[in-house]
Design a protein around this motif. Structure first.
Motif, PDB file in Angstrom:
ATOM      1  N   ARG A 148      76.560  45.856  16.751  1.00 54.71           N
ATOM      2  CA  ARG A 148      76.452  44.866  15.672  1.00 54.71           C
ATOM      3  C   ARG A 148      76.836  45.510  14.347  1.00 54.71           C
ATOM      4  NH1 ARG A 148      71.153  41.201  13.976  1.00 54.71           N
ATOM      5  NH2 ARG A 148      71.951  40.533  11.936  1.00 54.71           N
ATOM      6  N   VAL A 149      77.911  45.034  13.768  1.00 57.61           N
ATOM      7  CA  VAL A 149      78.374  45.548  12.480  1.00 57.61           C
ATOM      8  C   VAL A 149      77.453  45.030  11.379  1.00 57.61           C
ATOM      9  CG1 VAL A 149      80.276  45.570  10.818  1.00 57.61           C
ATOM     10  CG2 VAL A 149      80.757  45.697  13.273  1.00 57.61           C
ATOM     11  N   ASN A 150      77.013  45.943  10.525  1.00 58.36           N
ATOM     12  CA  ASN A 150      76.103  45.580   9.434  1.00 58.36           C
ATOM     13  C   ASN A 150      76.611  46.213   8.142  1.00 58.36           C
ATOM     14  OD1 ASN A 150      73.862  44.518   8.136  1.00 58.36           O
ATOM     15  ND2 ASN A 150      72.569  46.290   8.599  1.00 58.36           N
ATOM     16  N   THR A 151      77.702  45.663   7.639  1.00 55.80           N
ATOM     17  CA  THR A 151      78.294  46.149   6.384  1.00 55.80           C
ATOM     18  C   THR A 151      78.290  44.981   5.397  1.00 55.80           C
ATOM     19  OG1 THR A 151      80.498  45.655   7.282  1.00 55.80           O
ATOM     20  CG2 THR A 151      79.698  47.904   7.526  1.00 55.80           C
ATOM     21  N   ASN A 152      79.402  44.739   4.708  1.00 55.20           N
ATOM     22  CA  ASN A 152      79.469  43.570   3.822  1.00 55.20           C
ATOM     23  C   ASN A 152      79.401  42.278   4.624  1.00 55.20           C
ATOM     24  OD1 ASN A 152      79.696  45.187   1.571  1.00 55.20           O
ATOM     25  ND2 ASN A 152      81.935  45.234   1.640  1.00 55.20           N
ATOM     26  N   ALA A 153      79.931  42.319   5.832  1.00 57.10           N
ATOM     27  CA  ALA A 153      79.849  41.184   6.751  1.00 57.10           C
ATOM     28  C   ALA A 153      79.063  41.620   7.983  1.00 57.10           C
ATOM     29  CB  ALA A 153      81.255  40.732   7.149  1.00 57.10           C
ATOM     30  N   SER A 154      78.407  40.675   8.620  1.00 56.67           N
ATOM     31  CA  SER A 154      77.636  40.983   9.825  1.00 56.67           C
ATOM     32  C   SER A 154      78.199  40.206  11.007  1.00 56.67           C
ATOM     33  CB  SER A 154      76.162  40.615   9.624  1.00 56.67           C
ATOM     34  OG  SER A 154      75.567  41.436   8.649  1.00 56.67           O
ATOM     35  N   TYR A 155      78.471  40.921  12.085  1.00 53.63           N
ATOM     36  CA  TYR A 155      79.006  40.302  13.301  1.00 53.63           C
ATOM     37  C   TYR A 155      78.882  41.300  14.443  1.00 53.63           C
ATOM     38  CZ  TYR A 155      83.011  43.087  11.708  1.00 53.63           C
ATOM     39  OH  TYR A 155      83.794  44.110  11.261  1.00 53.63           O
ATOM     40  N   TYR A 156      79.101  40.827  15.651  1.00 51.68           N
ATOM     41  CA  TYR A 156      79.074  41.693  16.822  1.00 51.68           C
ATOM     42  C   TYR A 156      80.481  42.174  17.168  1.00 51.68           C
ATOM     43  CZ  TYR A 156      74.377  39.862  17.916  1.00 51.68           C
ATOM     44  OH  TYR A 156      73.052  39.512  17.879  1.00 51.68           O
ATOM     45  N   ILE A 157      80.536  43.282  17.900  1.00 50.59           N
ATOM     46  CA  ILE A 157      81.750  43.698  18.611  1.00 50.59           C
ATOM     47  C   ILE A 157      81.467  43.493  20.085  1.00 50.59           C
ATOM     48  CG2 ILE A 157      83.340  45.599  19.108  1.00 50.59           C
ATOM     49  CD1 ILE A 157      82.449  46.897  16.469  1.00 50.59           C
ATOM     50  N   ASP A 158      82.308  42.741  20.783  1.00 47.50           N
ATOM     51  CA  ASP A 158      82.027  42.479  22.194  1.00 47.50           C
ATOM     52  C   ASP A 158      82.581  43.587  23.081  1.00 47.50           C
ATOM     53  OD1 ASP A 158      84.743  42.079  22.616  1.00 47.50           O
ATOM     54  OD2 ASP A 158      84.595  39.951  23.038  1.00 47.50           O
ATOM     55  N   ASP A 159      82.365  43.449  24.398  1.00 44.07           N
ATOM     56  CA  ASP A 159      82.732  44.520  25.332  1.00 44.07           C
ATOM     57  C   ASP A 159      84.232  44.636  25.569  1.00 44.07           C
ATOM     58  OD1 ASP A 159      82.987  42.176  26.720  1.00 44.07           O
ATOM     59  OD2 ASP A 159      81.888  42.835  28.493  1.00 44.07           O
ATOM     60  N   GLU A 160      85.032  43.820  24.880  1.00 40.54           N
ATOM     61  CA  GLU A 160      86.484  43.952  24.937  1.00 40.54           C
ATOM     62  C   GLU A 160      87.059  44.359  23.576  1.00 40.54           C
ATOM     63  OE1 GLU A 160      87.932  40.249  26.508  1.00 40.54           O
ATOM     64  OE2 GLU A 160      87.599  40.899  28.583  1.00 40.54           O
ATOM     65  N   VAL A 199      83.998  49.878   7.984  1.00 40.75           N
ATOM     66  CA  VAL A 199      84.422  49.140   9.179  1.00 40.75           C
ATOM     67  C   VAL A 199      85.147  47.874   8.750  1.00 40.75           C
ATOM     68  CG1 VAL A 199      83.671  48.067  11.327  1.00 40.75           C
ATOM     69  CG2 VAL A 199      82.383  49.998  10.394  1.00 40.75           C
ATOM     70  N   MET A 200      86.355  47.673   9.294  1.00 39.39           N
ATOM     71  CA  MET A 200      87.142  46.484   8.987  1.00 39.39           C
ATOM     72  C   MET A 200      87.269  45.632  10.249  1.00 39.39           C
ATOM     73  SD  MET A 200      87.745  47.090   5.828  1.00 39.39           S
ATOM     74  CE  MET A 200      88.957  45.829   5.421  1.00 39.39           C
ATOM     75  N   LYS A 201      87.086  44.332  10.086  1.00 36.45           N
ATOM     76  CA  LYS A 201      87.105  43.414  11.223  1.00 36.45           C
ATOM     77  C   LYS A 201      88.433  43.455  11.987  1.00 36.45           C
ATOM     78  CE  LYS A 201      85.240  39.439  10.398  1.00 36.45           C
ATOM     79  NZ  LYS A 201      85.033  38.018   9.982  1.00 36.45           N
ATOM     80  N   ASN A 202      89.518  43.733  11.271  1.00 33.22           N
ATOM     81  CA  ASN A 202      90.841  43.761  11.912  1.00 33.22           C
ATOM     82  C   ASN A 202      91.242  45.149  12.398  1.00 33.22           C
ATOM     83  OD1 ASN A 202      91.179  44.934   9.449  1.00 33.22           O
ATOM     84  ND2 ASN A 202      92.964  43.726   8.831  1.00 33.22           N
ATOM     85  N   ASN A 203      90.290  46.103  12.348  1.00 33.29           N
ATOM     86  CA  ASN A 203      90.592  47.462  12.806  1.00 33.29           C
ATOM     87  C   ASN A 203      89.327  48.079  13.403  1.00 33.29           C
ATOM     88  OD1 ASN A 203      91.722  49.944  13.291  1.00 33.29           O
ATOM     89  ND2 ASN A 203      92.056  50.479  11.145  1.00 33.29           N
ATOM     90  N   LEU A 204      88.962  47.611  14.586  1.00 34.54           N
ATOM     91  CA  LEU A 204      87.703  48.002  15.218  1.00 34.54           C
ATOM     92  C   LEU A 204      87.879  49.031  16.338  1.00 34.54           C
ATOM     93  CD1 LEU A 204      86.129  44.425  15.566  1.00 34.54           C
ATOM     94  CD2 LEU A 204      85.486  46.181  13.896  1.00 34.54           C
ATOM     95  N   GLU A 205      89.081  49.504  16.559  1.00 33.23           N
ATOM     96  CA  GLU A 205      89.370  50.284  17.759  1.00 33.23           C
ATOM     97  C   GLU A 205      88.511  51.539  17.893  1.00 33.23           C
ATOM     98  OE1 GLU A 205      90.944  51.259  21.405  1.00 33.23           O
ATOM     99  OE2 GLU A 205      91.032  49.384  20.275  1.00 33.23           O
ATOM    100  N   THR A 206      88.407  52.346  16.823  1.00 32.41           N
ATOM    101  CA  THR A 206      87.669  53.611  16.921  1.00 32.41           C
ATOM    102  C   THR A 206      86.191  53.375  17.190  1.00 32.41           C
ATOM    103  OG1 THR A 206      89.223  54.731  15.444  1.00 32.41           O
ATOM    104  CG2 THR A 206      87.066  55.753  15.737  1.00 32.41           C
ATOM    105  N   VAL A 207      85.581  52.524  16.384  1.00 34.36           N
ATOM    106  CA  VAL A 207      84.153  52.280  16.562  1.00 34.36           C
ATOM    107  C   VAL A 207      83.887  51.558  17.883  1.00 34.36           C
ATOM    108  CG1 VAL A 207      84.036  50.044  15.360  1.00 34.36           C
ATOM    109  CG2 VAL A 207      82.071  51.587  15.326  1.00 34.36           C
TER     110      VAL A 207
END
Length: 239
Positions: free
Chosen positions: A112-124, A145-153
């Motif tokens: 669960r991303v908890n930065t300026n925006a809050s949302y989940y990252i799913d298993d894909e 953490v950027m919503k359009n660049n989640l690959e590393t995390v």
């Protein structure tokens, strides 16, 4: 000329059967959808409700249960369901008696991303919004953490999700400005530096060995930083 009445009987019978079939088919198409059945697949908690799915089962700006079977476009309904960011996959079926069924597979969050925006990252590795219906117990993700660049995390969160030890203990994952990773564990206040994800499994194994030894020796509280950046050793900084 001799008339073969058997042929005439067969032709008349075929006309009658064809007429009955056409009438039955037309009547069946005109029948309204009786009801909609919604089935959630898998063991996940319900992040999306039956009511929300029902609101997506709309065609011509009306609920499907108010419309004849023949005008219902199942592909259009599936597209509407699959466009919902909570849904991983949806399939819609229509039975002969007019019952519409929707099978829903929800996305499964792993962080669960908890930065300026809050949302989940799913298993894909995709974006998944928070749910007002249920909150998943997954590690928090902080830092840059950027919503359009989640690959590393995502790759690190996936490794955590697939490892029972890490899944049990890691409560926070931090992505730094240079895309390196840190994390924190439950009931301890030290920070663990992972660095890049190169040789990640070896770093994880090193941390497990360190943790078990330090726990046994009761010295976990002596440290403020555990450095795993060097895959051949664990470097600890005391408080």
């Amino acid at each position: 000329m001799r008339i073969n009445y058997n042929y005439i009987k067969i032709i008349v019978l075929l006309i009658l059967v064809g007429g009955l079939f056409a009438f039955s088919n037309k009547r069946n198409d005109a029948r309204k959808v009786v009801k909609s059945n919604i089935k959630f697949l898998g063991d996940n908690k319900l992040f999306i409700t039956d009511a929300t799915v029902s609101k997506l089962l709309i065609q011509n700006q009306r609920p499907v249960t108010e419309q004849p079977k023949e005008i219902i476009d199942l592909n259009e309904l599936e597209t509407a369901l699959n466009s919902n960011p909570m849904i991983k996959k949806a399939e819609v079926f229509m039975s002969v008696n007019g019952e519409l069924s929707a099978e829903i597979e929800q996305k499964r969050p792993i962080a669960r991303v908890n930065t300026n925006a809050s949302y989940y990252i799913d298993d894909e590795g995709s974006y998944m919004p928070l749910s007002s219906n249920y909150t998943a117990r997954v590690p928090l993700v902080t830092g840059n953490v950027m919503k359009n660049n989640l690959e590393t995390v995502f790759q690190f969160a996936k490794a955590v999700d697939e490892d029972e030890f890490l899944k049990k203990y890691i409560i926070e994952i931090r992505q730094n400005d240079d895309k390196t990773i840190d994390f924190k564990i439950r009931k301890s206040d030290f920070l663990v530096h992972v660095g890049t994800l190169k040789n990640l499994q070896k770093k994880i194994n090193n941390f497990k060995a360190f943790y078990q030894k330090a726990l046994k020796d009761k010295i976990l509280d002596n440290y403020k930083v555990i450095n795993l950046k060097f895959d051949k050793q664990v470097i600890c900084t005391k408080k």
